[in-house]
Design an enzyme around this catalytic site. Structure first.
Site, PDB file in Angstrom:
ATOM      1  N   ASP A   1       0.832  -1.206   0.000  1.00  0.00           N
ATOM      2  CA  ASP A   1       0.000   0.000   0.000  1.00  0.00           C
ATOM      3  C   ASP A   1       0.863   1.251   0.000  1.00  0.00           C
ATOM      4  OD1 ASP A   1      -2.064  -1.686   0.153  1.00  0.00           O
ATOM      5  OD2 ASP A   1      -2.747  -1.099   2.165  1.00  0.00           O
ATOM      6  N   TYR A   2       1.908   1.196   0.815  1.00  0.00           N
ATOM      7  CA  TYR A   2       2.755   2.371   0.960  1.00  0.00           C
ATOM      8  C   TYR A   2       3.354   2.780  -0.381  1.00  0.00           C
ATOM      9  CZ  TYR A   2       6.575   5.388   2.372  1.00  0.00           C
ATOM     10  OH  TYR A   2       7.431   6.447   2.485  1.00  0.00           O
TER      11      TYR A   2
ATOM     12  N   TYR B   1       2.290   1.978  -3.340  1.00  0.00           N
ATOM     13  CA  TYR B   1       1.216   2.430  -4.230  1.00  0.00           C
ATOM     14  C   TYR B   1       0.919   3.908  -3.952  1.00  0.00           C
ATOM     15  CZ  TYR B   1      -3.363   2.726  -6.448  1.00  0.00           C
ATOM     16  OH  TYR B   1      -4.425   3.098  -7.230  1.00  0.00           O
TER      17      TYR B   1
ATOM     18  N   GLU C   1     -23.202 -19.593 -13.383  1.00  0.00           N
ATOM     19  CA  GLU C   1     -22.475 -18.516 -12.700  1.00  0.00           C
ATOM     20  C   GLU C   1     -23.011 -18.343 -11.290  1.00  0.00           C
ATOM     21  OE1 GLU C   1     -23.155 -14.889 -14.852  1.00  0.00           O
ATOM     22  OE2 GLU C   1     -22.837 -15.877 -16.772  1.00  0.00           O
TER      23      GLU C   1
ATOM     24  N   LYS D   1     -24.861 -16.121  -8.453  1.00  0.00           N
ATOM     25  CA  LYS D   1     -25.823 -15.012  -8.403  1.00  0.00           C
ATOM     26  C   LYS D   1     -25.339 -14.044  -7.332  1.00  0.00           C
ATOM     27  CE  LYS D   1     -30.684 -13.793  -8.445  1.00  0.00           C
ATOM     28  NZ  LYS D   1     -30.426 -12.506  -7.883  1.00  0.00           N
TER      29      LYS D   1
ATOM     30  N   ASP E   1     -24.948 -11.039  -4.830  1.00  0.00           N
ATOM     31  CA  ASP E   1     -25.940 -10.315  -4.038  1.00  0.00           C
ATOM     32  C   ASP E   1     -25.489  -8.863  -3.879  1.00  0.00           C
ATOM     33  OD1 ASP E   1     -28.203  -9.913  -2.626  1.00  0.00           O
ATOM     34  OD2 ASP E   1     -27.536 -10.934  -0.806  1.00  0.00           O
TER      35      ASP E   1
ATOM     36  N   TYR F   1     -21.266  -9.470 -16.190  1.00  0.00           N
ATOM     37  CA  TYR F   1     -21.785 -10.754 -16.665  1.00  0.00           C
ATOM     38  C   TYR F   1     -22.628 -10.717 -17.931  1.00  0.00           C
ATOM     39  CZ  TYR F   1     -25.355  -9.197 -13.243  1.00  0.00           C
ATOM     40  OH  TYR F   1     -26.242  -8.475 -12.517  1.00  0.00           O
TER      41      TYR F   1
ATOM     42  N   LYS G   1     -32.072 -19.981  -6.470  1.00  0.00           N
ATOM     43  CA  LYS G   1     -31.725 -19.301  -5.218  1.00  0.00           C
ATOM     44  C   LYS G   1     -31.442 -20.302  -4.100  1.00  0.00           C
ATOM     45  CE  LYS G   1     -33.813 -14.881  -5.505  1.00  0.00           C
ATOM     46  NZ  LYS G   1     -33.846 -13.774  -4.581  1.00  0.00           N
TER      47      LYS G   1
ATOM     48  N   CYS H   1     -24.771   4.789  33.158  1.00  0.00           N
ATOM     49  CA  CYS H   1     -23.907   3.789  32.526  1.00  0.00           C
ATOM     50  C   CYS H   1     -23.990   2.469  33.296  1.00  0.00           C
ATOM     51  CB  CYS H   1     -22.470   4.285  32.488  1.00  0.00           C
ATOM     52  SG  CYS H   1     -21.304   3.025  31.926  1.00  0.00           S
TER      53      CYS H   1
ATOM     54  N   CYS I   1     -20.179   2.036  34.979  1.00  0.00           N
ATOM     55  CA  CYS I   1     -19.623   2.916  36.016  1.00  0.00           C
ATOM     56  C   CYS I   1     -20.694   3.690  36.778  1.00  0.00           C
ATOM     57  CB  CYS I   1     -18.619   3.888  35.412  1.00  0.00           C
ATOM     58  SG  CYS I   1     -19.401   5.130  34.364  1.00  0.00           S
TER      59      CYS I   1
ATOM     60  N   CYS J   1     -21.654   7.158  27.466  1.00  0.00           N
ATOM     61  CA  CYS J   1     -21.090   7.404  28.779  1.00  0.00           C
ATOM     62  C   CYS J   1     -19.894   8.328  28.546  1.00  0.00           C
ATOM     63  CB  CYS J   1     -20.621   6.082  29.394  1.00  0.00           C
ATOM     64  SG  CYS J   1     -19.649   6.326  30.884  1.00  0.00           S
TER      65      CYS J   1
ATOM     66  N   CYS K   1     -14.447   5.528  33.193  1.00  0.00           N
ATOM     67  CA  CYS K   1     -15.340   4.356  33.126  1.00  0.00           C
ATOM     68  C   CYS K   1     -14.513   3.117  32.769  1.00  0.00           C
ATOM     69  CB  CYS K   1     -16.423   4.581  32.081  1.00  0.00           C
ATOM     70  SG  CYS K   1     -17.442   3.112  31.812  1.00  0.00           S
TER      71      CYS K   1
END
Ligand code: IVH
Length: 688
Positions: free
Chosen positions: A36-37, A39, A117, A119, A121, A228, A336, A430, A433, A448, A453
Site C-alpha cells: 500500500d505504501y 502504491y 455462474e 448469483k 448479491d 456478466y 436461489k 452507565c 460505572c 457514557c 469508566c
C-alpha cells in the site's frame, strides 16, 4: 519538438500505466503486487506531476476517478435495451424442470450446454463504453429507465475508465456492484468508530454507497464489480456466454473465471482459493444441478455474498431462439439458496459500553442455528432502531445472518408477543460505572462520558492492542480486563512498564503465558506511525485515516505540531475529523501519554521504500505448505511485501514451494512438476 514527447511526459504516462496495472492486479485479479505504501507513493508522484502540468491531465487518469462536486440528484436515463430480470427457482427439482422446458422448447434430446455462474448479491449496473471510454453507468431502475451514477462508478477501481484493447464502437456491459465481506466488516468498523451509521449487510452498504450524491464519499467505500451480461453492442458479436466473458476479460473488465464443470468440481472440492474458477460450462441439466449443490456448500467460504446461482443457456443463437416471456428470458434461471433466517425468542436486552462510550443494546436470545452457526446475540444498534422495529424482551423474532456479519433481528412476529413483553428503555446511567449518560440533541447514540469508566478504559486498551493497531498478539481481552481490575494497567503506556512478575501476580497466570505476554508487548514496541495514530483511538480516526496522516506528516512531531487548517489539507480529512484530532492534540493528558509511550520504549520505524525492481521476490510465485515457524498468513504477507505472490495451489508457473513439516499433496505436485522446493532456511536465504 512538436509531436515528440518530452521525457517528463513519458514518465508521466508510464506512471499512469503502472497505477492502472496495480489497480487491475488488486481489484480485478485479486493478486496485489505492491505494498500500500509504495502504491500511495506512486499516486502522490502522479498528483504532483499533474499539479505541475495541468494540461496533461485526461479524464482517464487514475487521479480523475473522483471529480466534480456533489450532485443535487441523479439524472434519469433510458436503457438502450431493457434490463430484464430472472425467473427464480428454489430447489434442485426446479432446476431439473428448467432444463426440461429448455430442451422441450428447442426440441432437443441432446444435453444442452449451460453456463453456470454465481448469483451475486449486490446491485445491478450497466456500464457504457463508447470507443473504449467509460461514458455512462446506469442503475437498473425499473428495467427501462435507470439513474446515471457515472460519477460514483468512476471511483470503483475494479472498473477500467478505458478498455484495455481495441474496443468496439459501443459496448454496454451489465454486472453487479458489490462489497467483499472483509471490506464490508472494515467499513462498518470505521463507521462505528466515527459515530456514523453502520450497514446491515454488504449489499446495503454497496447500494447505499452507489446512491450517494457525493462521489467523494463513494470513493472511500471499497466497492467491487463483476461483469456478466451484454447490453447493446456495436462492433462485436459474441457467440456465447463463455466467449463473451473471455472478451470482457481481455478488455480488462472483472469477470468470474470459468472452466469445464469437471475441472471446476475438482477445484471446488479443495475449498475456496482466490483465482479459482467459480463459473462452469455444464453439459446438461444434471451437471448444472451438481454445480448448484457444490456452490451451496461452498457459499460461506466465498469472499463476497451470493444468494444463488444463475444457469444460462451458453449459446447466444439458442438464447435468441428461446426468447423472452414476461420480462424474463426463457434461456436462464436464478436458482436461489434457501434463506438463512431462523426464529427465536428474546430473553433479555443487554447494554454494552464501547471504546467511545457508546451504549449499544444487544438482544440476548435463546440459542438458534442460522446458516451453520449457533447464535445467541444480535445487535439492536441503538434506541431508535429498537423503537423502529419495536423489539421487546419476550418477543419471538426472525433473526438473520448475512455472511460473516453480526447477526441481526429482522422483525418481530407480532402475533406471538406475550402480554408480559416489556418495552426497552435505554438506561439513564452507565451500566458499568453508573455515571449519568448523555444523548446529544440530533444524535441517536447514547454515550457514557466518564473518562474513568472501566468499560471505556478496557475497550480502549483492547483497541490499542488489537492486530491492526499495536498488534500485541498475546494480550487477549480477558487479560486486559484482569490487569485493569488489579490496577496494574490504567493507560496505554502502563503496558510498556509491565514485567513478568507483575503479569504473574494475576490470578490463574502461568509462567509460560506470562512470558509470552511480555514477549509480545516487547515486539510491539517497534511500530509504525500509522499504527500508533490509529491505536490512540482518536474519534473518527480509523485505520485508513491513520495511514493518510502518517503518509502526510511522516514524523510524530510533525503530526503533534499540526493545526486545524493544515489537517483539512490532508487527503481524506474533513472538518469533523480535523476538529476531533485537534481536540485530542490540545489535550495535555493526551500529549503526556504519548510522551510516556516513547519514554517507555515505543519506537516508530519509518517504512522502507523498496523499489519495485529491487524487491527480492519481485514477480515470483511461492506456494506455502506444511507447518512452518510462522503462520501461513504472516509468511504470505511477507512474500507479497517483498514483491511476490503466494497462490493456494502449485502449477507449472510456481517458482518455489516452501515446504514445512507434514507437507501434503502440494509437495507431491511440486515434485511431479519439477518445481524447486525450499525449506525454511532456504526461504530465509532467498529473501535476504
Ligand atoms: S444475468 C436477463 N447473471 O439477478 C438476465 N444476473 O433477477 C440478466 N444477478 O437484476 C441478468 N448475478 O442483479 C445475471 N451472474 C448473474 C447475476 C445476475 C446476480 C442479478 C441481477 C439481476 C437479477 C436478475
Amino acid at each position: 519538438m512538436p509531436g515528440k514527447k518530452s521525457p517528463a511526459k513519458g514518465h508521466y504516462e508510464e506512471l499512469k500505466a503502472k497505477i492502472r496495472e496495480h489497480d487491475y492486479n488488486y481489484f480485478v485479479l485479486d493478486r496485489p503486487q505492491i505494498q500500500d505504501y509504495d502504491y500511495d507513493q506512486l499516486f502522490i508522484e502522479l498528483r504532483k506531476l499533474e499539479e505541475e502540468h495541468p494540461e496533461w491531465v485526461t479524464a482517464d487518469s487514475p487521479t480523475q476517478r473522483v471529480g466534480g462536486a456533489p450532485l443535487a440528484e441523479f439524472e434519469k436515463a433510458a436503457h438502450r435495451r431493457p434490463m430484464l430480470s430472472l425467473a427464480n427457482t428454489y430447489s434442485v427439482e426446479d432446476v431439473k424442470e428448467f432444463d426440461e422446458r429448455v430442451r422441450k422448447f428447442l426440441e432437443s434430446d441432446k444435453p444442452v450446454t449451460y453456463f453456470c455462474e454465481l448469483k451475486f448479491d449486490g446491485l445491478a449496473c450497466e456500464l457504457i463504453y463508447e470507443n473504449g471510454e467509460l461514458t455512462g453507468a446506469l442503475t437498473r431502475g425499473d428495467g427501462s429507465v435507470g439513474e446515471n451514477v457515472l460519477s460514483n462508478v468512476r471511483t470503483i477501481r475494479a472498473i477500467p475508465l478505458r478498455l484495455h484493447k481495441a474496443a468496439p464502437k459501443l459496448l454496454e456491459v451489465r454486472g453487479e456492484i458489490l462489497m467483499f465481506k472483509k471490506d464490508f466488516a472494515r467499513l462498518n468498523e470505521q463507521q462505528q468508530e466515527s459515530g456514523e451509521m453502520t450497514f446491515a449487510n454488504p449489499r446495503n452498504a454497496a447500494a447505499g454507497s452507489i446512491r450517494q450524491l457525493d462521489p467523494r464519499i463513494t470513493a472511500k467505500r471499497p466497492l467491487r464489480m463483476f461483469a456478466y451480461a451484454p447490453g447493446e453492442i456495436d462492433g462485436l458479436r459474441p457467440s456465447s456466454q463463455s466467449a463473451w466473458l473471455e472478451t470482457l476479460n481481455e478488455l480488462g473488465l472483472p469477470v468470474l473465471r470459468f472452466a469445464e464443470w469437471k475441472t471446476v468440481r475438482a477445484a471446488l472440492e479443495n475449498g475456496y482459493v482466490p483465482e479459482m474458477p467459480l463459473a462452469a460450462l455444464c453439459q446438461g441439466g444434471d451437471e448444472a444441478v451438481e454445480y448448484y449443490e457444490h456452490i451451496l456448500k461452498l457459499r460461506h467460504q466465498l469472499p463476497f455474498d451470493i444468494d444463488g446461482v444463475v444457469i444460462k443457456v451458453n449459446s447466444y443463437p439458442l438464447q435468441d431462439r428461446l426468447g423472452t416471456v414476461a420480462r424474463s428470458p426463457r434461456w436462464a434461471t436464478a436458482a436461489k439458496f434457501p434463506p438463512e433466517q431462523a426464529t427465536t425468542v428474546i430473553e433479555d436486552i443487554a447494554v454494552q459500553v464501547g471504546r467511545t462510550g457508546a451504549l449499544t443494546p444487544v438482544a440476548v436470545m435463546q440459542p438458534v442455528r442460522v446458516g451453520g452457526v449457533t447464535i445467541v446475540n444480535a445487535t439492536l444498534h441503538n434506541q431508535s432502531e429498537v423503537d423502529r422495529k419495536d423489539v421487546r424482551v419476550g418477543d419471538t423474532v426472525i433473526v438473520q445472518r448475512a455472511g460473516d456479519v453480526i447477526p441481526e433481528v429482522v422483525q418481530v412476529i407480532a402475533e406471538k408477543r406475550p402480554a408480559s413483553a416489556k418495552k426497552f428503555k435505554m438506561p439513564t446511567h452507565c451500566p458499568v460505572c453508573n455515571e449519568e449518560v448523555v444523548l446529544p440533541e440530533g444524535e441517536v447514540v447514547t454515550r457514557c462520558v466518564n473518562t474513568f469508566c472501566p468499560a471505556i478504559i478496557n475497550e480502549s486498551l483492547k483497541h490499542f492492542a488489537s492486530r491492526r493497531a499495536m498488534n500485541i498478539e498475546k494480550l487477549g481481552d480477558k487479560i486486559i480486563e484482569q490487569m485493569t481490575a488489579a490496577g496494574i494497567v490504567r493507560t496505554y503506556s502502563d503496558l510498556y512498564k509491565l514485567d513478568r512478575d507483575m503479569v504473574l501476580s494475576l490470578e490463574r497466570q502461568g509462567e509460560k503465558s506470562a512470558q509470552n505476554i511480555i514477549d509480545s508487548i516487547e515486539t510491539s514496541r517497534q511500530t509504525t506511525l500509522a499504527r500508533l495514530i490509529y491505536a490512540l483511538g482518536i474519534r473518527f480516526v480509523g485505520e485508513q485515516t491513520g495511514k493518510s496522516l502518517a503518509t502526510h506528516y511522516k514524523t510524530l512531531d510533525a503530526f503533534l505540531d499540526t493545526s486545524e487548517e493544515a489537517l483539512i489539507e490532508v487527503e481524506d480529512i474533513g472538518p469533523k475529523v480535523a476538529k476531533s484530532i485537534m481536540d485530542r492534540l490540545h489535550n495535555e493528558e493526551f500529549r503526556k501519554e504519548i510522551k510516556r509511550l516513547l519514554k517507555n520504549g515505543v519506537v516508530i520505524e519509518t517504512p522502507k521504500k523498496v523499489a519495485a525492481g529491487k524487491q527480492p521476490l519481485f514477480g515470483m510465485s511461492i506456494v506455502i505448505t506444511g507447518t512452518l515457524p510462522k503462520s501461513r498468513d504472516e509468511i504470505k504477507d511477507l512474500i507479497i511485501a517483498l514483491g511476490g505472490k503466494s497462490p493456494g495451489s502449485v502449477s507449472k508457473n510456481t517458482n518455489y514451494v516452501l515446504a514445512g513439516d507434514e507437507a501434503g499433496s502440494k509437495l507431491d505436485k511440486a515434485q511431479e512438476l519439477g518445481v524447486p522446493i525450499l525449506d525454511w532456511n532456504g526461504f530465509q536465504k532467498l529473501i535476504e
